[in-house]
Design a protein around this motif. Structure first.
Motif, PDB file in Angstrom:
ATOM      1  N   THR A  62      -4.051  -4.039   7.440  1.00 59.01           N
ATOM      2  CA  THR A  62      -4.195  -4.244   6.004  1.00 59.01           C
ATOM      3  C   THR A  62      -5.229  -5.322   5.715  1.00 59.01           C
ATOM      4  O   THR A  62      -6.017  -5.212   4.773  1.00 59.01           O
ATOM      5  CB  THR A  62      -2.844  -4.632   5.380  1.00 59.01           C
ATOM      6  N   ASP A  86      -8.105   1.450   1.799  1.00 61.03           N
ATOM      7  CA  ASP A  86      -7.155   1.332   2.904  1.00 61.03           C
ATOM      8  C   ASP A  86      -6.888   2.691   3.533  1.00 61.03           C
ATOM      9  O   ASP A  86      -6.825   2.813   4.762  1.00 61.03           O
ATOM     10  CB  ASP A  86      -5.844   0.720   2.414  1.00 61.03           C
ATOM     11  N   HIS A 104       0.867  -1.187   0.000  1.00 59.81           N
ATOM     12  CA  HIS A 104       0.000   0.000   0.000  1.00 59.81           C
ATOM     13  C   HIS A 104       0.904   1.238   0.000  1.00 59.81           C
ATOM     14  O   HIS A 104       1.080   1.912   1.032  1.00 59.81           O
ATOM     15  CB  HIS A 104      -0.926  -0.003   1.220  1.00 59.81           C
ATOM     16  N   SER A 107      -8.702  -3.732   6.047  1.00 61.48           N
ATOM     17  CA  SER A 107      -9.089  -2.875   4.920  1.00 61.48           C
ATOM     18  C   SER A 107      -9.378  -3.711   3.677  1.00 61.48           C
ATOM     19  O   SER A 107     -10.264  -3.376   2.880  1.00 61.48           O
ATOM     20  CB  SER A 107      -8.015  -1.825   4.632  1.00 61.48           C
ATOM     21  N   HIS A 108      -8.659  -4.827   3.492  1.00 58.76           N
ATOM     22  CA  HIS A 108      -8.969  -5.722   2.374  1.00 58.76           C
ATOM     23  C   HIS A 108     -10.350  -6.359   2.552  1.00 58.76           C
ATOM     24  O   HIS A 108     -11.121  -6.460   1.587  1.00 58.76           O
ATOM     25  CB  HIS A 108      -7.914  -6.825   2.261  1.00 58.76           C
ATOM     26  N   SER A 167       2.081  -0.496   6.718  1.00 53.65           N
ATOM     27  CA  SER A 167       1.050  -1.319   6.079  1.00 53.65           C
ATOM     28  C   SER A 167       1.232  -2.767   6.510  1.00 53.65           C
ATOM     29  O   SER A 167       1.468  -3.658   5.703  1.00 53.65           O
ATOM     30  CB  SER A 167       1.143  -1.200   4.559  1.00 53.65           C
TER      31      SER A 167
END
Length: 448
Positions: free
Chosen positions: A411, A205, A140, A414-415, A406
């Motif tokens: 992470t 993200d 990211h 956010s995915h 990240s």
């Protein structure tokens, strides 16, 4: 020295981090360039790629021994551990297996985004890294952009009070979209992934990051494929731009996007991508347009990913966010952000961050420290590529995962939000984050 580190040390006693690269495409090659800039910090000692030209090119760039050149990542992973870290930059659908295998071998991992193309695979990667005690940094890169990083710093300092609403826009760029998502590697969901994951997981993200510790509770999304369809093809158009009698009138002409650039001496992205077996020049690019995927008419491709999509999110505490992605723009990836708070308003347009204070009724413009803008020629994503690999190498050298912005858990969250948003678009309904198919309506209401 970091966990299981086998590196020698440079003269200033900072460990030299030895890195292997699984996938020598543009992203793998780009991260490897850090070793050329800072040979005292990083050395590329192995590469795996099925394409002879790609792996040989990287071998010559980094003077890699013949015994450390592999045609596939599996052969490299089977070897006894011979480096500290691995860059996994294989195609999107081939992330999970190498990431898990190298984690179990004890390699720290820099994994190109997206983590993987299913929630289950993303979770498996995080679990493998956690259980193996290795660091995971996901690509990211925008988290490492000095100006975007300033946004988070100002939010945490209370510059606009409590965050109330986030408005974020990504203009993909008309020819960038035609290159990557109509003709290119990310055009077809079955071969790579859906557009929100492939292109805009960066942006979701960031929104998740700016919202802080609040959990997203529900999400809705709408989007579709527009224009780049067979029914929109002009009757006179040919199947390839090199044969097309109306090519000069087409905004998406492959001649304009690739061949004209080479004639002007421009051989970087996107031209560098279309010749997988040679360096780009007029002859090789012309041949690629005659026979390869990048010479196809944009109305005759097998693309099916969205050209435009919106995502609406509600976080705990009532914080809302709205994201838009559009293919048809002049600007290329020049994100625009406005964040509204209880005490002020914040705007970002690419070069600085402006804050309007409700009390003083004045704008203040904030810039990152000039030292933070140095990228030594690694200018991808506004220099963020340089700062990401620098942070990862520093984290490995100093055994300090806090240097990674990240990391695995945030992470992963956010995915999962990206997957929930796409589920909303496909199923045409609001999705309550973390719900199961067996959840009843009452249970979903309780999630709030």
């Amino acid at each position: 020295m970091s966990m299981g580190q086998i590196s020698s040390q440079s003269s200033d006693m900072t460990p030299l981090v030895r890195v292997i690269v699984a996938g020598a495409g543009s992203r793998g090659e780009n991260y490897g360039h850090y070793a050329s800039i800072h040979p005292e910090r990083m050395k590329v000692v192995g590469v795996a790629d099925p394409r002879k030209f790609a792996r040989t090119k990287m071998q010559h760039q980094h003077n890699i021994a013949d015994e450390n050149i592999f045609e596939d990542w599996q052969s490299m992973a089977e070897r006894e551990k011979f480096a500290d870290a691995v860059v996994v930059s294989t195609p999107d659908r081939l992330h999970k297996e190498p990431a898990v295998a190298f984690a179990k071998k004890g390699y720290h991992i820099l994994l190109e985004k997206p983590m993987a193309t299913t929630p289950e695979d993303c979770t498996a990667i995080v679990e493998a890294c956690t259980q193996s005690g290795v660091m995971l940094s996901v690509g990211h890169v925008l988290r490492y952009d000095p100006t975007i990083h300033l946004i988070k710093k100002l939010i945490d300092k209370g510059a606009i009070g409590d965050v109330v609403h986030i408005q974020h826009f990504e203009p993909v760029g008309f020819y960038h979209f035609a290159h990557s998502f109509v003709r290119g590697n990310w055009r077809n969901e079955a071969e790579s992934s859906f557009a929100l994951l492939a292109k805009s997981c960066h942006d979701i993200d960031l929104i998740h990051h700016w919202a802080g510790a609040r959990r997203c509770v529900k999400v809705s999304s709408f989007g579709s494929l527009s224009h780049f369809r067979k029914e929109d093809k002009p009757p006179e158009a040919a199947d390839r731009c090199v044969d097309c009698p109306i090519e000069a009138e087409c905004s998406y002409s492959a001649r304009k996007i690739y061949l004209d650039r080479v004639k002007r001496g421009q051989t970087g992205w996107p031209v560098s991508v279309i010749c997988p077996n040679s360096y780009p020049d007029i002859e090789s690019v012309t041949e690629a347009l005659k026979t390869g995927p990048y010479g196809r008419c944009v109305y005759e491709c097998d693309n099916d990913v969205c050209t435009n999509q919106v995502v609406n999110m509600e976080f705990e505490g009532g914080v809302t966010a709205a994201f838009s992605m559009v293919a048809f723009t002049e600007k290329i990836c020049d994100r625009q952000t406005t964040i509204y708070g209880s005490k002020g308003e914040m705007r970002y347009g690419g070069h600085d961050v402006s804050v309007f204070d409700f009390l003083t009724q004045r704008w203040n413009v904030h810039h990152p420290h000039p030292d933070a803008l140095k990228h030594y020629g690694m200018g991808g994503h506004g220099g963020a590529d340089y700062h990401l690999i620098k942070a990862f190498i520093s984290a490995v050298a100093n055994n300090d995962p806090s240097l990674i912005r990240s990391g695995p858990e945030e992470t992963l969250q956010s995915h999962l939000l990206v997957f929930d948003a796409e589920r909303s678009r496909v199923e045409s309904r609001v999705v309550y984050c973390g719900e199961n198919d067996s959840d009843t309506a009452d249970e979903r209401n309780n999630i709030r």
